[in-house]
Design a protein around this motif. Structure first.
Motif, PDB file in Angstrom:
ATOM      1  N   VAL B  99       0.836  -1.373  -0.048  1.00 48.08           N
ATOM      2  CA  VAL B  99       0.103  -0.032  -0.099  1.00 48.08           C
ATOM      3  C   VAL B  99       0.890   1.181   0.076  1.00 48.08           C
ATOM      4  CG1 VAL B  99      -1.860   1.201   1.262  1.00 48.08           C
ATOM      5  CG2 VAL B  99      -1.511  -1.229   1.457  1.00 48.08           C
ATOM      6  N   GLN B 100       0.566   2.007  -0.966  1.00 53.77           N
ATOM      7  CA  GLN B 100       1.174   3.541  -0.911  1.00 53.77           C
ATOM      8  C   GLN B 100       0.194   4.544  -0.526  1.00 53.77           C
ATOM      9  OE1 GLN B 100       4.427   4.326  -3.491  1.00 53.77           O
ATOM     10  NE2 GLN B 100       5.346   2.436  -3.310  1.00 53.77           N
ATOM     11  N   CYS B 101      -0.446   5.190  -1.681  1.00 59.08           N
ATOM     12  CA  CYS B 101      -1.499   6.158  -1.331  1.00 59.08           C
ATOM     13  C   CYS B 101      -2.653   5.794  -0.873  1.00 59.08           C
ATOM     14  CB  CYS B 101      -1.586   7.077  -2.602  1.00 59.08           C
ATOM     15  SG  CYS B 101      -2.695   6.254  -3.811  1.00 59.08           S
ATOM     16  N   GLY B 102      -2.839   4.239  -1.168  1.00 58.54           N
ATOM     17  CA  GLY B 102      -3.924   3.462  -0.816  1.00 58.54           C
ATOM     18  C   GLY B 102      -5.397   3.612  -1.760  1.00 58.54           C
ATOM     19  N   PHE B 103      -5.357   4.390  -2.659  1.00 53.29           N
ATOM     20  CA  PHE B 103      -6.482   4.369  -3.569  1.00 53.29           C
ATOM     21  C   PHE B 103      -6.906   3.362  -4.206  1.00 53.29           C
ATOM     22  CE2 PHE B 103      -9.144   5.995  -7.083  1.00 53.29           C
ATOM     23  CZ  PHE B 103      -9.917   6.951  -6.706  1.00 53.29           C
ATOM     24  N   CYS B 104      -5.871   2.471  -4.683  1.00 51.15           N
ATOM     25  CA  CYS B 104      -6.219   1.361  -5.417  1.00 51.15           C
ATOM     26  C   CYS B 104      -6.491   0.250  -4.558  1.00 51.15           C
ATOM     27  CB  CYS B 104      -5.160   0.940  -6.586  1.00 51.15           C
ATOM     28  SG  CYS B 104      -3.776   0.460  -5.576  1.00 51.15           S
ATOM     29  N   THR B 105      -6.139   0.241  -3.360  1.00 53.32           N
ATOM     30  CA  THR B 105      -5.953  -0.704  -2.459  1.00 53.32           C
ATOM     31  C   THR B 105      -7.265  -1.609  -2.230  1.00 53.32           C
ATOM     32  OG1 THR B 105      -4.055   0.433  -1.223  1.00 53.32           O
ATOM     33  CG2 THR B 105      -4.982  -1.600  -0.043  1.00 53.32           C
ATOM     34  N   PRO B 106      -8.439  -1.001  -2.085  1.00 55.68           N
ATOM     35  CA  PRO B 106      -9.660  -1.695  -1.799  1.00 55.68           C
ATOM     36  C   PRO B 106      -9.978  -2.636  -2.944  1.00 55.68           C
ATOM     37  CG  PRO B 106     -10.018   0.723  -0.899  1.00 55.68           C
ATOM     38  CD  PRO B 106      -8.607   0.664  -1.727  1.00 55.68           C
ATOM     39  N   GLY B 107      -9.986  -1.780  -4.054  1.00 57.84           N
ATOM     40  CA  GLY B 107     -10.218  -3.000  -5.469  1.00 57.84           C
ATOM     41  C   GLY B 107      -9.019  -3.766  -5.636  1.00 57.84           C
ATOM     42  N   MET B 108      -7.792  -3.663  -5.083  1.00 53.62           N
ATOM     43  CA  MET B 108      -7.078  -4.547  -5.433  1.00 53.62           C
ATOM     44  C   MET B 108      -7.078  -5.940  -4.454  1.00 53.62           C
ATOM     45  SD  MET B 108      -4.031  -4.026  -7.431  1.00 53.62           S
ATOM     46  CE  MET B 108      -3.700  -2.828  -8.412  1.00 53.62           C
ATOM     47  N   ILE B 109      -7.379  -5.542  -3.331  1.00 54.06           N
ATOM     48  CA  ILE B 109      -7.913  -6.605  -2.275  1.00 54.06           C
ATOM     49  C   ILE B 109      -8.965  -7.191  -2.506  1.00 54.06           C
ATOM     50  CG2 ILE B 109      -8.561  -6.945   0.326  1.00 54.06           C
ATOM     51  CD1 ILE B 109      -6.315  -4.735   0.937  1.00 54.06           C
ATOM     52  N   MET B 110     -10.253  -6.538  -3.250  1.00 49.25           N
ATOM     53  CA  MET B 110     -11.275  -7.461  -3.628  1.00 49.25           C
ATOM     54  C   MET B 110     -10.894  -8.325  -4.813  1.00 49.25           C
ATOM     55  SD  MET B 110     -13.413  -6.447  -1.638  1.00 49.25           S
ATOM     56  CE  MET B 110     -14.937  -7.116  -2.103  1.00 49.25           C
ATOM     57  N   ALA B 111     -10.242  -7.797  -5.731  1.00 47.99           N
ATOM     58  CA  ALA B 111      -9.749  -8.768  -6.779  1.00 47.99           C
ATOM     59  C   ALA B 111      -8.914  -9.801  -6.189  1.00 47.99           C
ATOM     60  CB  ALA B 111      -8.868  -7.722  -7.883  1.00 47.99           C
TER      61      ALA B 111
END
Ligand SMILES: Cc1cc2nc3c(=O)[nH]c(=O)nc-3n(C[C@H](O)[C@H](O)[C@H](O)COP(=O)(O)OP(=O)(O)OC[C@H]3O[C@@H](n4cnc5c(N)ncnc54)[C@H](O)[C@@H]3O)c2cc1C
Ligand code: FES
Ligand code: FES
Lengths: 292, 156
Positions: B99-111
């Protein structure tokens, strides 16, 4: 997005009645991966629909089925994931599974339907060339009943199909592949996934001993609609397969298509890719035909 | 256009929501249900920041209408932690620095969760493919792939 009224019919008849009632103001919605994107765009190419008819709950459109007597039936509402994961399609209709597996990401494949891909009628639609190579038929349902149309005649131009405003694509019928047939589909894109085809090529070869009995070549993104390459097919049929023959057929298919130039590539570049991809798909189809 | 009442299951809980027909699932979840973990990056299906799981399948919620999930089962990033414990994929993202800025993280984790549900022991290539619909502007992906491989191994 402009506002609209949402309808969720639970039968094909109900869906058709809604389309009939609302005419040009209505639009069928399947997975939404083309339509919702278009509805969000500010300058849409079509008038924003005031009625959305969701096909999600229409049972007649769903699923994939197969029988040795009737061949393959793909419901218009079948998703790309269902097609790509179908054991019978992977085994007997390999190019179709390959086309479906290329449609965007996992997320896209889980939403995108075969019917939406065909009805959106992009020249680059990835499910189209493989279905053309298998000589699929479109089954269309409207207020006056069902009609069947060769898929080649279904596409009229970019974004244009043979469907009237009150008709739906119900399913696609794909004949039983003859014994000794092998097929393959691939496309050229700068990025492996999440990109639109610059060129897509499907090939299906049916071998009778050491001769090509039947050849089908279909191309995407190199004409106003997905197209067959009849001259290349004729150059292959009756011949013994060889690298020279495939190179000749590839030259013919590159010459007979009519690509445009756009930001994804010049016309000349596209012809070159058609040549390279046709050769590659023919070799792949031949290998698969031989290994049964 | 009048609002329409839909009933669905969100993160295991039966929920009734009055939605405008033109709302996307993402808009409904963020603005009406006030679950703001899922992000809108592009709104056109390209970035995966809005990924949710509907009836067991990963989708981009920015392209699904809220009305289309009537009667269905939706899981968002908020639904992964159980009894105050993070999901193993969430924990792995923290442990490996995915995780860096975290913007993509929720989507990444769901995928990633959806991938591991289907393929519990993926190869690196399968991880790449499973996350191909999710873009990250920060990490260069290496740490993210590492996190998913880590979670897969932890789950064994
Ligand atoms: C991120 C992303 C990546 C993509 N990548 C690819 C790709 O690699 N290759 C590719 O080919 N496409 C790609 N697409 C485009 C799209 O996903 C496909 O064309 C998809 O198959 C459309 O299906 P849908 O169910 O989402 O259609 P929708 O968007 O619901 O509908 C598309 C059109 O078809 C009409 N329609 C739908 N079903 C019927 C029916 N049964 N009868 C009559 N009309 C109908 C709708 O009214 C609409 O005009 C991509 C899209 C996104 C968002
Ligand atoms: S916001 Fe949905 S994919 Fe980008
Ligand atoms: S961590 Fe910033 S976009 Fe991925």
């Amino acid at each position: 997005m402009r506002t609209f009224e949402y309808h969720a019919p639970t039968s094909l008849n109900e869906a058709i009645s809604l389309l009939q009632e609302h005419g040009e103001a209505a639009r069928p919605l399947a997975g939404g991966t083309d339509l919702v994107v278009q509805m969000k765009e500010k300058a849409t190419k079509f008038a924003a629909p005031s009625h959305i008819v969701s096909l999600l709950r229409v049972p007649e459109l769903s699923g994939v089925s197969f029988s040795e007597s009737e061949g393959l039936r793909i419901g218009a509402g079948a998703t790309m994931s269902q097609v790509a994961d179908s054991p019978i399609i992977r085994e007997r209709y390999r190019a179709i599974a390959e086309g479906a597996a290329l449609v965007g990401s996992i997320q896209t494949m889980n939403m995108a339907t075969v019917g939406g891909n065909l009805c959106n009628a992009a020249p680059s639609a990835d499910i189209a060339p493989p279905l053309l190579a298998f000589e699929a038929e479109a089954v269309i349902v409207g207020p006056s009943g069902r009609r069947k149309l060769a898929l080649e005649e279904f596409f009229l131009g970019p974004g244009k199909t043979a469907l009237a405003a009150d008709e739906l694509l119900a399913e696609v019928r794909v004949p039983l592949p003859p014994p000794g047939m092998g097929s393959a589909y691939d496309r050229h894109t700068p990025r492996k996934q999440m990109d639109i085809a610059v060129v897509g090529v499907a090939a299906a070869l049916t071998m009778a001993g050491e001769r090509i009995e039947r050849a089908r070549v279909a191309l995407g993104a190199v004409a106003p609609t997905p197209v067959r390459a009849p001259q290349a097919e004729a150059a292959l049929e009756g011949q013994a397969p060889s690298d020279e023959l495939f190179a000749r057929a590839a030259d013919v298919s590159a010459a007979e298509c009519s690509p445009i130039a756009d930001l994804r590539g010049s016309a000349e570049f596209r012809r070159h890719i058609v040549r390279v991809m046709t050769k590659r798909m023919l070799r792949e189809a031949l290998d698969r035909a031989r290994s049964g | 256009m009048p609002k329409q009442l839909i009933t669905l299951i969100v993160n295991g809980r039966r929920t009734e929501v009055a939605v405008e027909p033109r709302w996307t699932l993402l808009e409904m979840v963020r603005e009406e249900l006030r679950l703001s973990g899922s992000k809108e990056g592009c709104g056109t299906g390209d970035c995966g920041a809005c990924s949710m799981i509907v009836d067991g399948r990963l989708v981009t919620s920015c392209l699904m209408l809220a009305t289309q999930v009537d009667g269905r089962d939706v899981v968002t990033i908020e639904g992964l932690a159980k009894n105050g414990r993070l999901h193993p994929v969430q924990q792995a993202f923290i442990d490996t620095g995915g995780v860096q800025c975290g913007f993509c993280t929720p989507g990444m984790i769901m995928a990633a969760k959806s991938l591991l549900d289907r393929t519990p022991s993926p190869t690196l290539e399968e991880v790449r493919e499973g996350l191909a619909g999710n873009l990250c502007r920060c990490t260069g992906y290496a740490k993210i792939y590492e996190a998913v491989m880590h979670a897969a191994n932890a789950g064994k």
